[in-house]
Design an enzyme around this catalytic site. Sequence first.
Site, PDB file in Angstrom:
ATOM      1  N   GLU A 176       0.832  -1.212   0.000  1.00 36.13           N
ATOM      2  CA  GLU A 176       0.000   0.000   0.000  1.00 36.13           C
ATOM      3  C   GLU A 176       0.865   1.260   0.000  1.00 36.13           C
ATOM      4  O   GLU A 176       0.354   2.366  -0.153  1.00 36.13           O
ATOM      5  CB  GLU A 176      -0.952  -0.028   1.206  1.00 36.13           C
ATOM      6  CG  GLU A 176      -0.298   0.059   2.589  1.00 36.13           C
ATOM      7  CD  GLU A 176       0.275  -1.268   3.101  1.00 36.13           C
ATOM      8  OE1 GLU A 176       0.632  -2.142   2.284  1.00 36.13           O
ATOM      9  OE2 GLU A 176       0.400  -1.408   4.335  1.00 36.13           O
ATOM     10  N   SER A 231       8.358  -9.045   5.207  1.00 36.43           N
ATOM     11  CA  SER A 231       9.159  -9.268   6.415  1.00 36.43           C
ATOM     12  C   SER A 231       8.838 -10.642   7.027  1.00 36.43           C
ATOM     13  O   SER A 231       7.769 -11.212   6.782  1.00 36.43           O
ATOM     14  CB  SER A 231       8.917  -8.138   7.412  1.00 36.43           C
ATOM     15  OG  SER A 231       7.537  -7.987   7.631  1.00 36.43           O
ATOM     16  N   CYS A 286      16.333  -6.683  -0.043  1.00 37.31           N
ATOM     17  CA  CYS A 286      16.522  -7.921   0.709  1.00 37.31           C
ATOM     18  C   CYS A 286      17.829  -8.593   0.323  1.00 37.31           C
ATOM     19  O   CYS A 286      18.260  -9.521   0.979  1.00 37.31           O
ATOM     20  CB  CYS A 286      15.362  -8.873   0.485  1.00 37.31           C
ATOM     21  SG  CYS A 286      15.357  -9.513  -1.179  1.00 37.31           S
TER      22      CYS A 286
HETATM   23  P1  NAD Z   1       5.911  -6.042   5.074  1.00 38.41           P
HETATM   24  O1  NAD Z   1       6.047  -7.408   5.629  1.00 38.41           O
HETATM   25  O2  NAD Z   1       5.599  -4.910   6.003  1.00 38.41           O
HETATM   26  O3  NAD Z   1       4.744  -6.013   3.971  1.00 38.41           O
HETATM   27  C1  NAD Z   1       4.685  -6.961   2.943  1.00 38.41           C
HETATM   28  C2  NAD Z   1       3.237  -7.148   2.524  1.00 38.41           C
HETATM   29  O4  NAD Z   1       2.473  -7.647   3.637  1.00 38.41           O
HETATM   30  C3  NAD Z   1       2.554  -5.860   2.090  1.00 38.41           C
HETATM   31  O5  NAD Z   1       1.734  -6.126   0.976  1.00 38.41           O
HETATM   32  C4  NAD Z   1       1.735  -5.464   3.311  1.00 38.41           C
HETATM   33  O6  NAD Z   1       0.570  -4.737   2.985  1.00 38.41           O
HETATM   34  C5  NAD Z   1       1.371  -6.800   3.915  1.00 38.41           C
HETATM   35  N1  NAD Z   1       1.195  -6.714   5.371  1.00 38.41           N
HETATM   36  C6  NAD Z   1       1.750  -5.809   6.209  1.00 38.41           C
HETATM   37  N2  NAD Z   1       1.376  -6.062   7.484  1.00 38.41           N
HETATM   38  C7  NAD Z   1       0.582  -7.156   7.452  1.00 38.41           C
HETATM   39  C8  NAD Z   1      -0.109  -7.912   8.463  1.00 38.41           C
HETATM   40  N3  NAD Z   1      -0.028  -7.589   9.752  1.00 38.41           N
HETATM   41  N4  NAD Z   1      -0.809  -8.975   8.059  1.00 38.41           N
HETATM   42  C9  NAD Z   1      -0.890  -9.317   6.770  1.00 38.41           C
HETATM   43  N5  NAD Z   1      -0.257  -8.634   5.775  1.00 38.41           N
HETATM   44  C10 NAD Z   1       0.467  -7.571   6.105  1.00 38.41           C
HETATM   45  O7  NAD Z   1       7.239  -5.749   4.257  1.00 38.41           O
HETATM   46  P2  NAD Z   1       7.701  -4.409   3.563  1.00 38.41           P
HETATM   47  O8  NAD Z   1       8.111  -3.433   4.603  1.00 38.41           O
HETATM   48  O9  NAD Z   1       6.721  -3.972   2.531  1.00 38.41           O
HETATM   49  O10 NAD Z   1       8.999  -4.924   2.773  1.00 38.41           O
HETATM   50  C11 NAD Z   1      10.259  -5.039   3.368  1.00 38.41           C
HETATM   51  C12 NAD Z   1      10.519  -6.440   3.846  1.00 38.41           C
HETATM   52  O11 NAD Z   1      10.415  -7.357   2.769  1.00 38.41           O
HETATM   53  C13 NAD Z   1      11.930  -6.623   4.381  1.00 38.41           C
HETATM   54  O12 NAD Z   1      11.883  -7.429   5.524  1.00 38.41           O
HETATM   55  C14 NAD Z   1      12.658  -7.308   3.253  1.00 38.41           C
HETATM   56  O13 NAD Z   1      13.787  -8.057   3.631  1.00 38.41           O
HETATM   57  C15 NAD Z   1      11.583  -8.183   2.732  1.00 38.41           C
HETATM   58  N6  NAD Z   1      11.864  -8.627   1.368  1.00 38.41           N
HETATM   59  C16 NAD Z   1      12.202  -9.930   1.204  1.00 38.41           C
HETATM   60  C17 NAD Z   1      12.507 -10.388  -0.059  1.00 38.41           C
HETATM   61  C18 NAD Z   1      12.871 -11.821  -0.290  1.00 38.41           C
HETATM   62  O14 NAD Z   1      12.797 -12.268  -1.403  1.00 38.41           O
HETATM   63  N7  NAD Z   1      13.246 -12.567   0.727  1.00 38.41           N
HETATM   64  C19 NAD Z   1      12.444  -9.511  -1.154  1.00 38.41           C
HETATM   65  C20 NAD Z   1      12.074  -8.196  -0.931  1.00 38.41           C
HETATM   66  C21 NAD Z   1      11.780  -7.752   0.350  1.00 38.41           C
END
Ligand code: NAD
Length: 503
Positions: A176, A231, A286
Amino acid sequence: MRRIEGFVSGKSAKATSGREGDVFNPNTGEVQAKVGFASNSDVDAAVQAAAKAHVAWSAVNPQRRARVMFEFKRLVEANMNQLAEMLSSEHGKVIADSKGDVQRGLEVIEFACGIPHALKGEYTEGAGPGIDVYSMRQPLGVVAGITPFNFPAMIPMWMFGVAIAVGNTFVLKPSEKDPSVPVRLAELFMEAGAAAGTDVSGVLNVVHGDKVAVDAILHHPEVRAVSFVGSSDIASYIYQTGAANGKRVQAMGGAKNHGIVLPDADMDQVVKDLSGAAFGSAGERCMALPVVVPVGKKTADELRDRMVAEMETLKVGVSTDTAAQYGPVVSAAHRRKIADYIQLGKDEGADLVVDGRNFSLQGYEKGFFIGPSLFDNVKPGMKTYHEEIFGPVLQIVRANTFEDAIALPSKHQYGNGVAIFTRNGRAAREFAAKVNVGMVGINVPIPVPVAYHTFGGWKRSAFGDTNQHGMEGVKFWTKVKTVTARWPEGDVGDSSFVIPTMR
Ligand code: NAD
């Protein structure tokens, strides 16, 4: 104020929940748009659109589906500048980096252009008398992707590129925080061959929102599989909740990638590589390298001095500044979180060699900027070592021996990527074989595998057992059916009450 809405059946779909989120311009700190959050019924409408389209889309032959992918690739390339500008304005990464984000996603689309070959099954002629056995890969049906803010073009394309090419229809719930690019990609996909008003218009749908939309996807009985990147705590939740609801799930999580520097490494190259990998995209990758492990005191002292000098040359600027190496982070809250980690690192006893917290860009004082920071003498017991900071902060963890250096990433809770810098082929080979991490770079700081290989970490960096894209992606998004066929000659034989064996 501009509103960003979902995209269902080839048309804009207004959210009905009455809830919305702010979309910032991280350069200025201003809210530039509002994004409508989907309700349960909005998610249901997207799933129903996808289910309707699946009937026709799964019957389209693979080479025609590939042609849609070819056309989509052409359209994305033709719109590269617009996509990159849109991406930078919401995420904050510099334009050249945004183009890289789109390009790495397009490489998965290129892989998907070859999907007819990847979908070919196996065949055994004459497994028994008059008996042939063959297998086929079939799509799952309606599938979904939930993606993070840091790669709003690449990660959606990792997922829907392969999922749709193999015959599924898709519901995407992007971050979002930067929702515009995923919607634009869905519009381009519609132009490529899934137009509104056709029976395949619901092939790629987008819903926006937070936990409400995610939970609606996880509990929807028609959604067969969920791919998540974000995450680790949320990845774990998605994995468990999706599996409990009978879905196939892959959930990629956070990371804390280490770069091991052996005494024989080319230090000029290491300093340049580390600088790009630790501070590029403000560390919001990441596959960034936020931890460097020099082996031996001499290597560590030299590396520290040279990193300090290199960091003085770094230019932090607005995302449209072509001379800037990196731009602002995604939000004020994220900036605060990074600054808090820097304070914690100091309090825990690490040496804060360069402090980026007081950085401010003239004319953009309200932007979410933070300068590069460097810590030395970070120790494994520290919270700032154990956790992901996801900002422009590089931590030096000194190791005495090669074995100590391998043990650090191997024992860390995350196991996404790791890199080793050395001229010693034997040491590099041993490192690659032994280290307990999913993706390894040898003199390559950010070893994101090419699209026809596969992307995925180990330990708390990934839940589930199939990776993104490449043949692992094809496996994740399809199910195998195996057919045993008999065409006997002559009369039908007697009934048999024992398990059939191939004589
Ligand atoms: P995030 O976990 O906050 O959000 C990811 C998705 O989950 C979003 O679409 C968000 O709307 C949704 N979300 C958020 N809170 C939620 C909840 N409580 N319940 C259900 N869904 C929820 O991550 P972010 O801040 O958008 O991205 C950064 C993170 O992503 C970092 O930890 C990074 O390392 C990781 N990442 C990992 C990879 C990989 O391939 N391992 C790649 C890119 C990013």
